[in-house]
Design a protein around this motif. Structure first.
Motif, PDB file in Angstrom:
ATOM      1  N   ILE A  97     -17.504-150.540 -33.506  1.00 21.48           N
ATOM      2  CA  ILE A  97     -18.039-149.150 -33.830  1.00 21.48           C
ATOM      3  C   ILE A  97     -17.144-148.606 -34.774  1.00 21.48           C
ATOM      4  O   ILE A  97     -16.071-148.106 -34.592  1.00 21.48           O
ATOM      5  CB  ILE A  97     -18.569-148.119 -32.753  1.00 21.48           C
ATOM      6  CG1 ILE A  97     -19.365-149.040 -31.724  1.00 21.48           C
ATOM      7  CG2 ILE A  97     -19.083-146.825 -33.122  1.00 21.48           C
ATOM      8  CD1 ILE A  97     -19.585-148.344 -30.486  1.00 21.48           C
ATOM      9  N   GLY A 155     -27.430-151.626 -36.139  1.00 20.16           N
ATOM     10  CA  GLY A 155     -27.771-152.270 -34.961  1.00 20.16           C
ATOM     11  C   GLY A 155     -29.009-153.039 -34.689  1.00 20.16           C
ATOM     12  O   GLY A 155     -29.433-153.463 -33.785  1.00 20.16           O
ATOM     13  N   LEU A 175     -26.407-146.611 -29.478  1.00 22.54           N
ATOM     14  CA  LEU A 175     -25.144-145.920 -29.025  1.00 22.54           C
ATOM     15  C   LEU A 175     -25.144-144.879 -28.214  1.00 22.54           C
ATOM     16  O   LEU A 175     -26.252-144.069 -28.496  1.00 22.54           O
ATOM     17  CB  LEU A 175     -24.148-145.990 -30.297  1.00 22.54           C
ATOM     18  CG  LEU A 175     -23.992-147.259 -31.191  1.00 22.54           C
ATOM     19  CD1 LEU A 175     -22.920-146.754 -32.299  1.00 22.54           C
ATOM     20  CD2 LEU A 175     -23.356-148.370 -30.334  1.00 22.54           C
ATOM     21  N   PRO A 206     -27.312-146.409 -34.441  1.00 17.21           N
ATOM     22  CA  PRO A 206     -26.193-146.489 -34.906  1.00 17.21           C
ATOM     23  C   PRO A 206     -26.374-145.803 -36.387  1.00 17.21           C
ATOM     24  O   PRO A 206     -27.388-146.371 -37.133  1.00 17.21           O
ATOM     25  CB  PRO A 206     -25.704-147.662 -35.072  1.00 17.21           C
ATOM     26  CG  PRO A 206     -26.408-148.256 -33.861  1.00 17.21           C
ATOM     27  CD  PRO A 206     -27.595-148.063 -33.700  1.00 17.21           C
ATOM     28  N   LEU A 211     -23.568-140.717 -34.955  1.00 16.51           N
ATOM     29  CA  LEU A 211     -23.171-141.862 -34.405  1.00 16.51           C
ATOM     30  C   LEU A 211     -22.753-142.807 -35.434  1.00 16.51           C
ATOM     31  O   LEU A 211     -23.030-142.621 -36.749  1.00 16.51           O
ATOM     32  CB  LEU A 211     -24.382-142.624 -33.622  1.00 16.51           C
ATOM     33  CG  LEU A 211     -24.817-142.022 -32.345  1.00 16.51           C
ATOM     34  CD1 LEU A 211     -26.263-142.535 -32.130  1.00 16.51           C
ATOM     35  CD2 LEU A 211     -23.810-142.310 -31.334  1.00 16.51           C
ATOM     36  N   ASN A 213     -21.586-146.558 -37.487  1.00 14.94           N
ATOM     37  CA  ASN A 213     -22.121-147.616 -37.802  1.00 14.94           C
ATOM     38  C   ASN A 213     -21.541-149.048 -36.834  1.00 14.94           C
ATOM     39  O   ASN A 213     -20.425-148.929 -36.437  1.00 14.94           O
ATOM     40  CB  ASN A 213     -22.087-148.032 -39.251  1.00 14.94           C
ATOM     41  CG  ASN A 213     -22.634-147.101 -40.035  1.00 14.94           C
ATOM     42  OD1 ASN A 213     -23.691-146.603 -39.842  1.00 14.94           O
ATOM     43  ND2 ASN A 213     -21.849-146.548 -41.196  1.00 14.94           N
ATOM     44  N   VAL A 214     -22.401-150.136 -36.919  1.00  8.28           N
ATOM     45  CA  VAL A 214     -22.022-151.293 -36.200  1.00  8.28           C
ATOM     46  C   VAL A 214     -21.518-152.147 -37.250  1.00  8.28           C
ATOM     47  O   VAL A 214     -22.129-152.345 -38.152  1.00  8.28           O
ATOM     48  CB  VAL A 214     -23.047-151.894 -35.393  1.00  8.28           C
ATOM     49  CG1 VAL A 214     -22.910-153.222 -34.905  1.00  8.28           C
ATOM     50  CG2 VAL A 214     -23.374-150.820 -34.247  1.00  8.28           C
TER      51      VAL A 214
END
Length: 262
Positions: A97, A155, A175, A206, A211, A213-214
């Motif tokens: 993350i 995500g 998330l 995400p 939130l 990012n992945v």
């Protein structure tokens, strides 16, 4: 009755031992994926008014009192959730993350736990799970004939099935973000649980609503700074030795006082 300094120094030694125990835990987890270092918070203890303030002062100053404290004690551990560095693995189910947020996993009792450790794998049923078999939530199932898995920064999970050229969407990862991440309670196993102090989680996609990012193919390293921990260790050790010296000094003073009485 033993002198106050003896009791105070003993409490100081106990507090520094707690600090050293915490530093040892940080150092032992320096290479643990997603680990967040913690520090011990101390408070001074109750003060006793040995002598009341003098009366009759005419200069308008606040009368001073003779107060002696009772030492210190450890009252809490505060966890630092700053971002750790990334390590590239190339594994399609290794996720990191980049920013705020936690992965959600379902525990055996049905409750949710939260983690920054994105070392995921597939279960025998094709579900995305942690290394200990906990299902990632929302649950995403990968068909057994999938030959490639793709997870973008938002995500979205896609797979290319055997004999197919186009990617098929399998699901959407989410998330969780907390108003006070430091209030989460560690459970072990790289997991945290929600508390009143952490507040209710915000669940989202995400990259949206604050939130992070992945990042597929990466893992977040622990944020332990070894040099900083070693410096803290030396400081705690020296403070422990000084308190130990105070115990010895207090004992010697008691012996001197006993000899005077004789």
């Amino acid at each position: 009755m033993p002198p106050r300094s003896l009791q105070t120094a003993a409490l100081g030694m106990q507090a520094q031992q707690t600090s050293i125990d915490n530093i040892a835990n940080n150092l032992s987890n320096a290479n643990t994926t997603g680990y967040k270092r913690s520090r011990v918070v101390f408070q001074d203890l109750l003060y006793e008014n040995v002598q009341a303030s003098a009366e009759g002062q005419t200069d308008g100053a606040e009368p001073a009192e003779l107060q002696i404290g009772s030492g210190t004690t450890a009252v809490a551990t505060v966890r630092n959730f700053s971002q750790g560095s990334f390590s590239k693995t190339g594994n399609s189910l290794d996720l990191a993350i980049n920013g705020d947020g936690f992965f959600q996993v379902q525990q055996p009792d049905g409750s949710l736990a939260y983690t920054r450790d994105g070392t995921f794998t597939l279960s025998s049923e094709g579900n995305i799970v942690t290394q200990t078999g906990l299902k990632v939530q929302p649950n995403i199932n990968v068909p057994p004939n999938a030959v490639e898995i793709s997870i973008d920064q938002e995500g979205t999970v896609k797979a290319r099935l055997q004999g197919e050229s186009e990617m098929v969407e399998l699901g959407q990862m989410e998330l969780a973000r907390f108003p006070n991440s430091a209030g989460l309670r560690p459970q072990g196993g790289n997991l945290y649980e929600q508390t009143e102090s952490s507040g209710e989680p915000f669940i989202g996609t995400p990259g949206r609503g604050g939130l992070g990012n992945v990042r597929q193919g990466f893992l977040e390293k622990g944020n332990v700074k070894v040099v900083q921990e070693m410096t803290s260790l030396i400081q705690a050790q020296r403070t422990y030795e000084l308190n130990s010296r105070m115990v010895t000094t207090s004992d010697e003073m008691m012996q001197t006082a006993n000899n005077v009485k004789r």
